[in-house]
Design a protein around this motif. Structure first.
Motif, PDB file in Angstrom:
ATOM      1  N   VAL A 113      -5.297   5.492   1.545  1.00 19.71           N
ATOM      2  CA  VAL A 113      -4.361   4.371   1.377  1.00 19.71           C
ATOM      3  C   VAL A 113      -4.675   3.734   0.031  1.00 19.71           C
ATOM      4  O   VAL A 113      -5.826   3.383  -0.233  1.00 19.71           O
ATOM      5  N   TYR A 114      -3.668   3.586  -0.814  1.00 17.38           N
ATOM      6  CA  TYR A 114      -3.853   3.007  -2.144  1.00 17.38           C
ATOM      7  C   TYR A 114      -3.242   1.608  -2.154  1.00 17.38           C
ATOM      8  O   TYR A 114      -2.064   1.445  -1.808  1.00 17.38           O
ATOM      9  N   THR A 115      -4.056   0.602  -2.521  1.00 15.60           N
ATOM     10  CA  THR A 115      -3.564  -0.781  -2.537  1.00 15.60           C
ATOM     11  C   THR A 115      -3.067  -1.139  -3.935  1.00 15.60           C
ATOM     12  O   THR A 115      -3.792  -0.948  -4.926  1.00 15.60           O
ATOM     13  N   TYR A 116      -1.830  -1.642  -4.009  1.00 15.36           N
ATOM     14  CA  TYR A 116      -1.249  -2.093  -5.278  1.00 15.36           C
ATOM     15  C   TYR A 116      -0.955  -3.588  -5.187  1.00 15.36           C
ATOM     16  O   TYR A 116      -0.694  -4.109  -4.096  1.00 15.36           O
ATOM     17  N   ALA A 117      -1.017  -4.253  -6.335  1.00 16.02           N
ATOM     18  CA  ALA A 117      -0.662  -5.677  -6.380  1.00 16.02           C
ATOM     19  C   ALA A 117       0.355  -5.887  -7.494  1.00 16.02           C
ATOM     20  O   ALA A 117       0.176  -5.378  -8.615  1.00 16.02           O
ATOM     21  N   VAL A 133       0.855  -1.196   0.000  1.00 19.11           N
ATOM     22  CA  VAL A 133       0.000   0.000   0.000  1.00 19.11           C
ATOM     23  C   VAL A 133       0.887   1.240   0.000  1.00 19.11           C
ATOM     24  O   VAL A 133       1.968   1.228   0.583  1.00 19.11           O
ATOM     25  N   ALA A 134       0.397   2.275  -0.670  1.00 21.21           N
ATOM     26  CA  ALA A 134       1.027   3.593  -0.614  1.00 21.21           C
ATOM     27  C   ALA A 134       0.025   4.513   0.056  1.00 21.21           C
ATOM     28  O   ALA A 134      -1.167   4.432  -0.236  1.00 21.21           O
ATOM     29  N   PHE A 135       0.508   5.364   0.986  1.00 20.54           N
ATOM     30  CA  PHE A 135      -0.449   6.163   1.744  1.00 20.54           C
ATOM     31  C   PHE A 135      -0.010   7.619   1.837  1.00 20.54           C
ATOM     32  O   PHE A 135       1.174   7.938   1.781  1.00 20.54           O
TER      33      PHE A 135
END
Length: 1347
Positions: A583-587, A576-578
């Motif tokens: 909070v942004y969830t990346y995969a 995650v980037a916050f």
């Protein structure tokens, strides 16, 4: 809200305290009680120093930077200044020795100190220049309150009930009289529609603690006075905040917010009773965006964004005397509340957000001097570490925690043993910007360098186990760094991201980015690194795999401050980037058909003022300002929180959760979602994702669930492929990503698969280009397939070229197809001679047909016809020859032609040429019967064939032609016949009338005529006095009365037929008068001649009067019997019996009995024929007992009875019948053959008799003689066997399937084996048709017979 410390002193006991927090930094609090000292404490409650004064402290204030504390005391004209930076006290003389100082205040913006006195004088002191400006007579009484503005204006309130506003030189600018004593003066900006540039132009002052006055410096004539409800009590305190809002606390515990906007003045925006009895003070912290009030021994803290939201309540139960004043530090970290008992409570309201994580272990600040270490994931209980300084950073590793400030760091160990101890403290060469730990090493960043050293090293070893990076003389500065178990990563201001292997402290990888790198975040393994550059872009690269390019993170917000990798074991690729709000969830998808890629899964709102520290399985652990941890579930992982079992949400929500699970590669959860409530679209999405992520095994299961057999079989065929590129190519092809599939195939171990794919997709240009590279031997075959495609779309030029390229001179079938294509394309291109020649030489019939069709469309008829003929398509050839008018060729082809149309055209041509015989044959071949009949009659004079064809084909027009032909020959019968056949009934009728041929017409017209036709014929016969015919046709047209009249008028010769027709007519008419008329006629009442009884019987049958018919039948049968016609009598009774049963009418007993006796007579012949004398004798005894019914053959029957009884051993019966024959009326009629024998029986009587066997009655089971048909026990008539004449037995029951009369199954079978006819109805019957009946109760109904 946590209590940090409590300040108390014996000297303060029982008095209210005066105290002030150090401005800006908040490191000190100065407290004054009733004694003559000011005590100064640091922010941890440790006493720092005392200021001894000559009298009680009456006022104090910190300057704007918090460096100097100014104090004034009673009984002193000096101003005392304490310098916090050097801990020294100085004092200056105010020059007002005879005046008591009452008020002191530093300027908000400069080094100016204002001091007011009890007599209303003012001193302004410039601390920088030491200049003093005394202003005498500013007020007439004691100056009690005041405030500096940001423009250095000074507002003062005095007991003389005036308000003065002066500049920094002490000159009065404005002065106004007040309606009460002033208290709490503040400068502020009133809320207006336009933003004024005048700065703080409004002064607010509380008057008499009742009224709040707003005084506009620009408009002194119109002050605004605000009064409040009496129930609120007095104004205790008020504060400005936000965009022109005022928070006011009242003595009765009320808490009110008003706006100073001119349109909103007078309205309360918020009102609440915060405290039940009293309110003592209010405070506001802009840094925290919070407000607080105290009273009733409690403190309540509100969020300014929503005043209804009380974020904290603290109860101070020990404070019996009540609370007093409250104040926040400027940074909002500490809140001090003084009590009337003489104590100060200091609470921690906001902690510095210091925290760190390593794996699942967390370390975070829980108090100013306390760090808590926890690992909730592994179930460890939290450990509190007391630290020596208030830290500016915290770092944690698996076994250690480090805190520090400036250039020092303190290390603590033994985290898992709960006995935490300080290992050491280290001084670095510069102020530490950040620090990271792992199991063995600490890495500190300071002044552009990273110092890496062992944590547990001691003394000299420590220096050896230490290294500075960068280790060369490069000019670059390190801006950020991170540690994993095995690697040190750091990023520099010139864009380098460097990986250092800790094992040998050597650089193993360096990635150069175009701009400076701000932060680095490696994953737990150290195989992937996220970094943020100076342009606020986010990037991901793999130091372990240099072949993978660096990815830019999609939709990366420029406000991002940090990144956390998921520590859950299965989610190695999720991070995650916050920033402060989201909070942004990346995969990271490492293995897909597209290669590695990063996707943004979604975002989650972050609660206000929380900082993420740890991500574990979709749960974010955040640090709050109060020093606690909070769990924030990520909205992108909502599928993990659904309850097991059936789905209760909407289909749209299911699809959303499914797409999240797939983006996070959580295939098991996605499978569960689809199983719980997934539709076809959801299964399809899961199946597609499995293919993209190369999860072939799971994809097979998914498509099996969806019922996609073809996909399952395709996937199973590629399951064992180990070449990743080849497998990915197949999967890309399944997903219709053909260009990607080609690239993957070409980079795999089987590049030919790309060629196969393009061929299967019919993409011939691409296939040919690939074939030149990969398989030149395939070019002819691809060229041929391409040519077929080009021919289909009409590009004949290129099709011809490709067909010519396709000829290989090798495989026959392929070359034949190419040559056929060349022939077709040559004709299409206009080279008819070449094309036709090739088509003729080619073995294919179909090609000749195709080329013929092309030539025909080009109007090249002779060539087309020749090709059709060569190909044996004779119909086509003949059709084209007809278009050329080449009748000779048509005639030659005609025997092979099946088309009627062509034969018809030929026939017409031949007829036009006068060749009628050939024309007739052609018409016959074309099945054009009308034209053939016309030619036969008009030209060939052949009526025989014409008549035959009309009869065979039933042609209407042909029949008319034949009728006209016979009319010309005066053959009226034939003419009528064919006119009727041609449906010209009127013409046929007229012709029959004219020429007396009505009988012929009537016979021909048959059942197809209409009612009108029948009436016309009837009227004609009526006129001709032909009564039978007239009656017949009146009956057909439904005129029953007239029909009967004519039938009764018929001459004697037609009597029988006429009576039969009359009965039929009356039966159809169902008219009582007609019935009576006919009955009178039959009984002879009309003409005196009675008619035979059989006619009356038929009449009753026709009228369905079955009872009368039954009586008549009995009479008829009796007449027949008397006449000796026993078979006829039997048949009449049997017919009547079955008819009555069919109509569900009871059969009269007389009829049934007569039928039984007659049937017994018929059985005698059968038994005698079979040589069964006993059965024959028993039947003859039954007949002889009813001998009066057989008058015509009495002697014969009795003679037979005597002989058969004698043979069967029934001597007594033989004697009795012989004695009967000896009567005079019979004696002379005995046959001479038997007379002597009979006489001998009479002369020598033998009375012995064979006793008859007994069998049970089927109704009651009583034992009866076999041939007895009336049970003496139950009085029932017992059904008899039609094969033997005996009574029936329950266990041996069968019936004739035709007449349904019963028979003993065993006897019936024996009889049928020799004579395959039923003895009752005489219909043929075989053994197989007879079935034994186990339950015969339905045949034992006693109401069938009229007893």
């Amino acid at each position: 809200m946590k209590s940090v410390f409590i300040l108390a002193d014996k000297a303060w006991a029982g008095s209210c305290l005066l105290y002030k927090w150090q401005k800006s930094q908040g490191n000190y609090i100065a407290v004054a009680g009733q004694d003559n000292t000011v005590k100064i404490f640091d922010r941890h409650g440790q006493k720092w120093t005392d200021l001894n004064l000559p009298g009680r402290c009456v006022g104090m204030d910190w300057d704007k930077d918090g460096d100097i504390l100014a104090v004034i005391a009673a009984k002193s004209s000096s101003i005392y200044l304490w310098d916090a930076s050097v801990n020294k006290t100085s004092h200056i003389d105010s020059g007002m020795s005879k005046d008591q100082m009452t008020f002191i205040l530093w300027s908000k913006t400069g080094p100016l100190l204002a001091v007011g006195t009890a007599k209303g004088n003012l001193l302004i002191y410039n601390q920088q220049t030491s200049r003093k400006i005394p202003v005498l007579g500013k007020h007439t009484k004691k100056i009690t309150c005041g405030c500096w503005s940001s423009q250095n204006l000074l507002a003062l309130g005095s007991d003389d009930n005036t308000l003065s506003i002066s500049n920094h030189e002490g000159d009065t600018i404005r002065q106004t009289t007040l309606r009460g004593e002033p208290a709490e003066i503040y400068f502020s900006v009133m809320k207006t529609d336009e933003r004024s540039s005048q700065g703080e132009g409004t002064v607010s002052v509380s008057m008499d603690k009742k009224i709040l006055m707003l005084f506009n410096i620009s408009d002194p004539q119109n002050p605004i006075e605000l009064a409040f409800e009496r129930r609120y009590g007095n104004i205790v305190s008020y504060r400005w905040y936000g965009d022109g809002y005022i928070l006011i606390g009242f003595s009765h515990g009320y808490f009110v917010v008003i706006s100073t906007h001119i349109r909103e003045i007078g309205f309360e925006l918020h009102q609440g009773r915060n405290h039940k009895d009293s309110l003592n003070s209010v405070a506001i912290s802009p840094a925290l965006n919070k407000a607080a009030s105290c009273g009733d021994n409690s403190i309540k803290v509100h969020e300014l964004s929503d005043l209804n939201d009380i974020s904290n309540i603290v109860q101070l139960d020990d404070e019996t005397k009540g609370l007093d004043q409250m104040n926040w530090t400027d940074d909002g970290q500490l809140l001090a509340v003084s009590t009337q008992k003489g104590t100060i409570h200091v609470f921690l309201t906001k902690l510095p957000m210091l925290g760190d994580s390593f794996g699942t272990r967390l370390a975070y600040l829980t108090s100013l001097l306390e760090v808590t270490v926890s690992n909730q994931v592994e179930g460890e209980s939290p450990v509190a570490v007391q630290v020596e300084v208030e830290p500016t950073f915290v770092a944690v590793g698996p076994y250690h925690v480090a805190v520090g400030m400036n250039n020092r760091a303190w290390f603590y160990g033994r985290l898992k043993q709960k006995r935490v101890k300080k290992i050491k403290d280290v001084e670095y060469l510069g102020t530490i910007a950040s620090m990271c730990l792992n199991a063995d090493y600490a890495a500190a960043l300071f002044e552009g360098k990273v110092q890496l050293h062992m944590i547990d090293g001691k003394g000299t070893e420590d220096r050896k186990e230490m290294k500075l990076f960068p280790d060369d003389d490069r000019k670059e500065r390190i801006v950020c760094h991170a540690l994993t178990s095995d690697f040190l990563y750091y990023g520099t201001d010139v864009g380098s991201v460097v990986s250092v292997l800790l094992e040998d402290w050597e650089t193993v990888n360096s990635y150069n980015h175009p701009v400076g790198v701000r932060k680095v975040f490696p994953d737990p393994n150290g195989t992937w690194v996220v970094f943020i550059d100076d342009k606020n872009g986010g990037f991901l690269f793999s130091p372990a795999n240099t072949t993978v390019a660096c990815f830019e993170l999609p939709n990366f917000s420029p406000t991002i401050t940090g990144v956390l990798w998921d520590n859950w074991h299965a989610d190695r690729g999720v991070f995650v980037a916050f920033d402060d709000d989201k909070v942004y969830t990346y995969a990271l998808h490492k293995t897909t058909i597209y290669g590695p890629r990063v996707v943004l899964v979604g975002s989650t709102a972050l609660p206000f003022s929380q900082r993420p520290l740890l991500l574990y399985n979709g749960e974010l652990t955040c640090q709050t300002t109060s020093g606690k941890m909070s769990e924030v579930p990520l909205s992108t992982h909502s599928f993990l929180r659904r309850s097991a079992g059936t789905w209760t949400g909407s289909p749209a929500e299911l699809s959303r959760q499914l797409s999240q699970a797939l983006m996070l590669k959580r295939f098991q959860e996605a499978w569960d979602l689809c199983k719980s409530a997934g539709g076809d679209a959801d299964w399809a999405e899961l199946g597609k994702a499995c293919l993209v992520h190369m999860e072939v095994e799971l994809a097979v299961q998914v498509h099996r669930m969806s019922g996609n057999v073809a996909v399952v079989l395709s996937l199973q065929s590629i399951q064992g492929i180990e070449d990743n590129n080849l497998l990915a190519g197949h999967l890309a092809m399944f997903l219709e990503e053909y260009n990607l599939a080609q690239d993957l195939y070409l980079s795999s171990s089987c590049p030919n698969a790309a060629l196969e794919m393009r061929r299967d997709l019919l993409q011939w240009d691409s296939a040919l280009m690939l074939a030149k590279r990969l398989a030149e031997d395939q070019i002819p075959f691809i060229s041929k397939e391409y040519a077929v495609h080009l021919e289909f779309i009409g590009d004949y030029v290129n099709a011809l070229t490709n067909y010519e390229k396709g000829v290989t001179l090798n495989p026959e079938e392929h070359d034949e197809a190419c040559q056929a294509g060349v022939a077709r394309m040559s004709i299409r291109m206009g080279n008819i001679r070449r094309g036709a020649a090739q088509a003729v030489q080619h073995p294919s019939k179909v090609l000749k047909k195709e080329c013929g069709a092309i030539l025909e469309s080009m109007k090249q008829f002779p060539e087309a016809a020749q090709l059709y003929e060569k190909g044996q398509y004779y119909d086509k050839a003949a059709s084209v020859y007809i278009r050329c008018k080449n009748w000779t060729k048509v005639g030659e082809l005609l025997p092979n032609v099946s088309s009627s149309k062509i034969r018809l055209q030929f026939a017409k041509a031949k007829e036009a040429d006068g060749k009628f015989k050939e024309a007739a044959q052609a018409y016959e071949g074309a099945k054009d019967w009308d034209n053939m009949i016309r030619v036969l009659l008009d030209h060939l004079n052949n009526p025989e064939d014409a008549v035959r064809i009309v009869r065979e084909t039933q042609s209407v027009d042909g029949a008319k032609m034949v009728a006209r032909f016979f009319l010309r020959l005066n053959d009226y019968g034939s003419a009528i016949h064919f006119l009727v056949l041609s449906q010209c009934n009127d013409e046929a009728f007229q012709l029959a009338q004219q020429h007396g041929q009505m009988e012929v017409y009537a016979d021909i017209i048959g059942s197809e005529a209409t009612q009108e036709d029948y009436q016309s014929i009837a009227l004609y016969f009526e006129g001709e006095k032909k009564h039978l015919q007239a009656g017949r046709f009146f009956q057909k047209c439904g005129q029953y009365s007239r029909a009967l009249k004519h039938f009764l008028k018929c001459p004697k010769s037609e009597d029988n037929q006429a009576i039969e027709m009359a009965i039929e007519t009356v039966g159809q008419a169902k008219d009582e008068s007609l019935t009576n008329q006919l009955i009178e006629y039959l009984l002879g009442e009309s003409d005196g001649i009675p008619k035979e009884a059989k006619y009356l019987f038929r009449l009753y049958m026709a009228l369905q009067q079955y009872r009368e018919a039954a009586r008549t039948a009995i009479i008829i049968a009796r007449e027949e019997q008397l006449a000796g016609n026993y078979r006829n009598a039997h048949d009449v009774l049997l017919g009547m019996y079955t008819e009555l049963q069919a109509q569900n009418i009871k059969v009269p007993a007389e009829l049934a009995n007569n039928l039984m006796v007659l049937h017994s007579y018929l059985l005698v012949k059968i038994h005698m024929k079979r040589g069964d004398h006993l059965k024959g004798a028993r039947m003859l005894i039954r007949i002889s007992n009813n001998i009066s019914r057989f008058n015509a053959h009495v002697v014969n029957i009795l003679t037979s009875a005597v002989i058969e009884c004698h043979r069967a051993g029934l001597k007594n019966s033989a004697f009795s019948f012989a004695a009967m024959l000896m009567r005079p009326e019979y004696r002379n009629k005995i046959d001479t053959k038997y007379r002597k024998k009979i006489e001998a029986i009479v002369r020598h009587p033998d009375t012995s008799e064979l006793e008859e066997e007994t069998t049970p009655c089927p109704f009651c089971g009583f034992q009866l003689p076999q041939n007895e048909l009336l049970c003496i026990s139950c009085k029932n008539n017992i059904p008899y066997c039609i094969a033997t004449g005996r009574h029936m037995l329950k266990e041996d029951w069968s019936v004739c399937p035709h007449c349904e009369f019963p028979a003993l199954y065993s006897q019936f079978i024996l009889l049928l084996e020799k004579e395959p006819t039923c003895p009752m109805c005489s219909k043929s019957l075989c053994v197989d048709q007879v079935k034994k009946i186990s339950d015969c109760s339905s045949y034992l109904q006693t109401d069938d017979l009229d007893q």
